[in-house]
Scaffold this active site. Structure first.
Site, PDB file in Angstrom:
ATOM      1  N   GLU A   1       0.901  -1.175   0.162  1.00 28.29           N
ATOM      2  CA  GLU A   1      -0.160   0.020   0.016  1.00 28.29           C
ATOM      3  C   GLU A   1       0.898   1.292  -0.033  1.00 28.29           C
ATOM      4  O   GLU A   1       1.714   1.511   0.886  1.00 28.29           O
ATOM      5  CB  GLU A   1      -0.952  -0.121   1.006  1.00 28.29           C
TER       6      GLU A   1
ATOM      7  N   ARG B   1       5.907 -12.984   9.347  1.00 30.28           N
ATOM      8  CA  ARG B   1       6.450 -11.542   9.201  1.00 30.28           C
ATOM      9  C   ARG B   1       7.666 -11.791   9.958  1.00 30.28           C
ATOM     10  O   ARG B   1       7.938 -12.321  10.504  1.00 30.28           O
ATOM     11  CB  ARG B   1       5.489 -10.661   9.746  1.00 30.28           C
TER      12      ARG B   1
ATOM     13  N   LYS C   1       4.079   0.927  10.417  1.00 32.24           N
ATOM     14  CA  LYS C   1       4.077   2.113   9.759  1.00 32.24           C
ATOM     15  C   LYS C   1       3.572   3.228  10.331  1.00 32.24           C
ATOM     16  O   LYS C   1       4.015   4.245  10.076  1.00 32.24           O
ATOM     17  CB  LYS C   1       3.766   1.883   8.088  1.00 32.24           C
TER      18      LYS C   1
END
Length: 797
Positions: A37, A273, A283
């Site tokens: 994104e 992850r 983020k």
């Protein structure tokens, strides 16, 4: 310069893809995608996904799309998209065709949603956000239908079309899938597919007042692009059921009555992850640091590429190389469960790469002047110095000026030195690297403060190059810079941004910001050979660490050098010293035991680093092996540590290595496969020994079997024992490497599919994966895929 390619242990994702190709799924074609994104910069946590998505596509001659998930207009921006492209390219990967965007498919996604309504599988819900949340129930209670769940198809179609026309305010309506309000998976309880948002999109402007939810846009975008393997991290595991529902309840032919299903049909697979100690991977939190410029010291965070940030742009500016990040990802591997990774693994990968890449230079951070009284005034000698040590295997040299006035590190002099001090002191002789032996004769102080201003020394002219003809011992060796020729510079000493391994455990992670994460040294001095170097040039400042030239300049235009990483890990050293002081005596695994008793056999991974360090201190043989594995075999310290925490494990490794395999490959199999298999069990329980494992590694290195097949053989050895070569022969697992044999199969595959051959030659090179699949299926997955891909490219030209 390319870095050494590390041995990579097989992982479950690659095994799955290999099995799919061998079975001819999707006609052997492999298509992946990386779908960030564009609402921030990529960080180190994304590197595993990047290397996996692009790496698998490369390994199987497939494709990997870069697709931006740009479905949230209020948080996304073009500059983030461009930065992401730059980071991926910097890592060394290239995507298939131009970048793609979810917004490319907005019209298709809208039409698919209309058809879903007409199929009775979606409806427009006019409930409030709170009413929808309450109607979904809880993890222990089913949801309850709202007043609009049974809204008629025509009414929902009309409302959805009016939503698209922009007639309603934000929040007035949403489009929901009609699935199951009692589903155990909360994601399946009539999830939202569209919401109204009157916000300008950075690509489409004001064209769309409605935007698709990720859960709708992502699986459909995969299907539209023909993705075969949709790889994502574990937080999306609950989404998999909904992902499959979306794919299975839509079809390429959007209009009513058109048959068909997606081909290839994308399938989602999750992996762990990457979380790295002393970093934050959110983020949102990184954006907060950037926005507020917060740090616990005087120097605040200055943008996404601040060298303290874990962003790829920040790491790049700090001097971390793309090769070291890819090496780090190979060291960490692909896991099925989330875990935190020791930042020492990343720092090791950086040192390993820069050791062979960075030219050596001398820089003095905190200068102390030396006047060499018996060196002629006005004389300058240019002394030769190598750019790299002999063991690196690279050539290069430069000349450095030597004069009467030189600068040394203030910390390299002690007026009243402790017993173990090995550098310059009054009356003591040291070696100036590449130059001469000097002896301190006098200390000159500032009259007002008493601070040392300079030292007066003498030198021995017969010791040019640093060697004494009479062979006399020298206290130590220090670095230096000519005071008359050195370049003033600024050094920025970067360290870990946080003081605790997992700063995100606490609500306010700012409490753990490291006040020493940046120390600016404004008055350093460096040898003049760097004057013409550009930003991004890597160095090892001898005895200090690895540095990179920054794009910034300091006071008066002086160059700025960022410290990438120290030569050794000061955090580990200080921790080990503290642990050593507190350590209790312990048994020595694999060591001596009372008569008639066997010493305990504790496998390396079950023993913590602290315990293994203590064991090596008490067992010189293990300590010697540890040093030998690192210095002579070139193993990473992490692997050498696990191999030398137990005499039995070390002996097993040595026996395996004696079969002739490469040290890295043998160590990877012992550490990643054997120790994991033996966790909690004695090594004596094995049905095979070190020589058998060594021969198995040899079969892989010689190309006789693939890594996937080797893992099957290893499993058989664990279960039933046996010689790996005999297992391979008896089960017919030999890898086919003969170009002639494979070439015949390649010719047949090309001749049998003239249409695909023509399309490939017209530019549809993604069809290479189709042909690879044909050959792999014909050989039961035993053909060497690299040879197959090479021969196919030649035949299809």
């Amino acid at each position: 310069m390319s870095a050494r390619k590390p041995e990579r242990a097989p992982d479950f994702i690659r095994e799955m893809v290999a099995a799919d190709v061998a079975a001819g799924k999707n006609e052997g074609f492999v298509a992946t995608r990386f779908p960030p994104e564009p609402n921030g910069f990529l960080h180190i946590g994304h590197s595993t996904a990047i290397c996996l998505d692009f790496g698998i596509a490369e390994e199987y001659a497939g494709t990997c799309n870069l697709r931006f998930d740009d479905t949230n207009p209020t948080t996304e921006d073009e500059r983030y998209a461009r930065a992401i492209e730059e980071d991926i390219g910097w890592l060394g990967f290239r995507w298939n065709g131009p970048p793609r965007y979810a917004s490319d498919y907005f019209e298709q996604l809208y039409r698919h949603a209309l058809q879903l309504i007409r199929d009775g599988k979606a409806y427009v819900d006019s409930s409030s956000e709170e009413e929808i949340r309450e109607g979904r129930g809880t993890v222990t209670e089913p949801g309850t239908p709202g007043p609009h769940r049974e809204r008629g198809i025509e009414e929902s179609v009309e409302l959805f079309e009016r939503m698209r026309a922009g007639e309603f305010e934000d929040g007035a309506h949403v489009l929901r899938a009609r699935i199951d309000l009692a589903a155990p998976n909360m994601k399946m309880r009539d999830p939202l597919l569209y919401r109204i948002r009157h916000a300008a999109h950075w690509r489409t402007g004001d064209a769309w007042p409605i935007y698709p939810m990720y859960e709708w846009a992502h699986p459909l975008s995969d299907a539209i692009e023909g993705i075969t393997h949709s790889l994502c991290t574990l937080e999306f595991l609950p989404n998999r059921e909904l992902y499959d529902w979306v794919v299975d309840n839509t079809r390429p032919g959007i209009e009513a009555g058109e048959p068909g299903s997606w081909s290839p049909r994308p399938r989602q697979t999750e992996f762990a992850r990457l979380n790295v100690d002393y970093m934050v991977m959110s983020k949102r939190k990184l954006a907060e640091l950037v926005r507020e410029g917060r740090a616990s010291g005087e120097q605040g965070i200055h943008g996404w590429d601040d060298p303290r940030m874990p962003t790829l742009s920040g790491l790049r500016r700090r001097g971390v190389t793309p090769e070291s990040i890819r090496h780090f990802c190979d060291l960490v591997g692909i896991a099925k469960a989330d875990k935190r990774v020791d930042i020492g693994k990343l720092e090791h990968a950086v040192r390993d790469d820069l050791n062979r890449r960075a030219a050596r230079r001398m820089c003095v951070l905190r200068p102390l002047e030396i006047e060499i009284e018996n060196y002629p005034e006005g004389k300058t000698e240019w002394l030769p110095a190598p750019d790299f040590p002999v063991d690196v295997g690279r050539r290069g040299s430069r000349e450095i000026p030597f004069s009467r006035r030189i600068l040394i590190e203030r910390g390299d002099f002690e007026e009243d030195p402790p017993a173990d001090f090995r550098r310059l002191a009054p009356g003591r002789e040291v070696r100036l690297k590449y130059a001469y032996l000097v002896t301190c004769r006098e200390v000159v102080r500032e009259p007002e403060t008493g601070r040392i201003r300079r030292l007066r020394c003498t030198y021995d002219p017969a010791t040019r190059g640093g060697s004494a003809p009479d062979g006399r011992p020298v206290s130590g060796t220090i670095h230096w810079v000519s005071a008359d020729h050195g370049l003033p510079c600024e050094a920025r000493l970067y360290d870990r941004l946080f003081t605790v391994p997992n700063p995100e455990e606490d609500a306010d992670f700012h409490e753990h910001l490291n006040p020493g994460a940046l120390v600016v040294v404004p008055d350093a001095c460096i040898e003049p050979s760097v004057a013409g170097d550009g930003s991004g040039t890597h160095y090892q400042f001898e005895r200090l660490g690895y540095f990179v030239r920054d794009r910034d300049t300091g006071e008066g235009g002086r160059p700025v050098f960022n410290r990438t990483v120290e030569l050794k890990d000061p955090w580990t050293r200080s921790q080990l010293r503290a642990e050593a002081r507190a350590e209790e005596p312990a048994e020595v695994p694999g060591g001596s035991a009372p008569p008639g008793e066997r010493a305990p056999q504790v496998v390396g991974e079950d023993t913590g680093r602290r315990d293994r360090d203590g064991i090596r201190r008490r067992v010189p043989e293990l300590d010697e092996r540890f040093r030998s594995y690192v210095s002579e075999l070139g193993l990473p310290e992490e692997d050498a540590d696990l191999l030398t925490g137990d005499l039995a494990v070390a002996g097993f490794f040595d026996a395996a290595l004696a079969e002739g395999g490469s040290p890295r490959a043998v160590a990877n199999w012992v550490v990643n496969e054997l120790l994991r298999e033996l966790k909690g069990r004695s090594i004596d329980d094995l049905r095979f020994g070190g020589p058998e494992l060594g021969r198995l590694v040899g079969l892989v290195e010689e190309g006789d079997i693939s890594g996937r097949m080797a893992k099957d053989v290893f499993r058989r050895m664990v279960d039933k024992g046996g010689d790996p070569e005999e297992i391979v022969r008896s089960r017919g697992l030999e890898q086919i490497n003969d170009p002639e044999e494979i070439g015949d199969l390649v010719d047949r595959a090309v001749e049998a599919h003239p249409d695909q051959t023509a399309r490939y030659r017209e530019g549809q090179t993604g069809l290479l994966g189709f042909f690879v699949g044909q050959v792999m299926r014909a050989t039961g997955g035993k053909a060497n895929p690299e040879v197959v891909g090479r021969l196919l490219r030649e035949r299809l030209k």
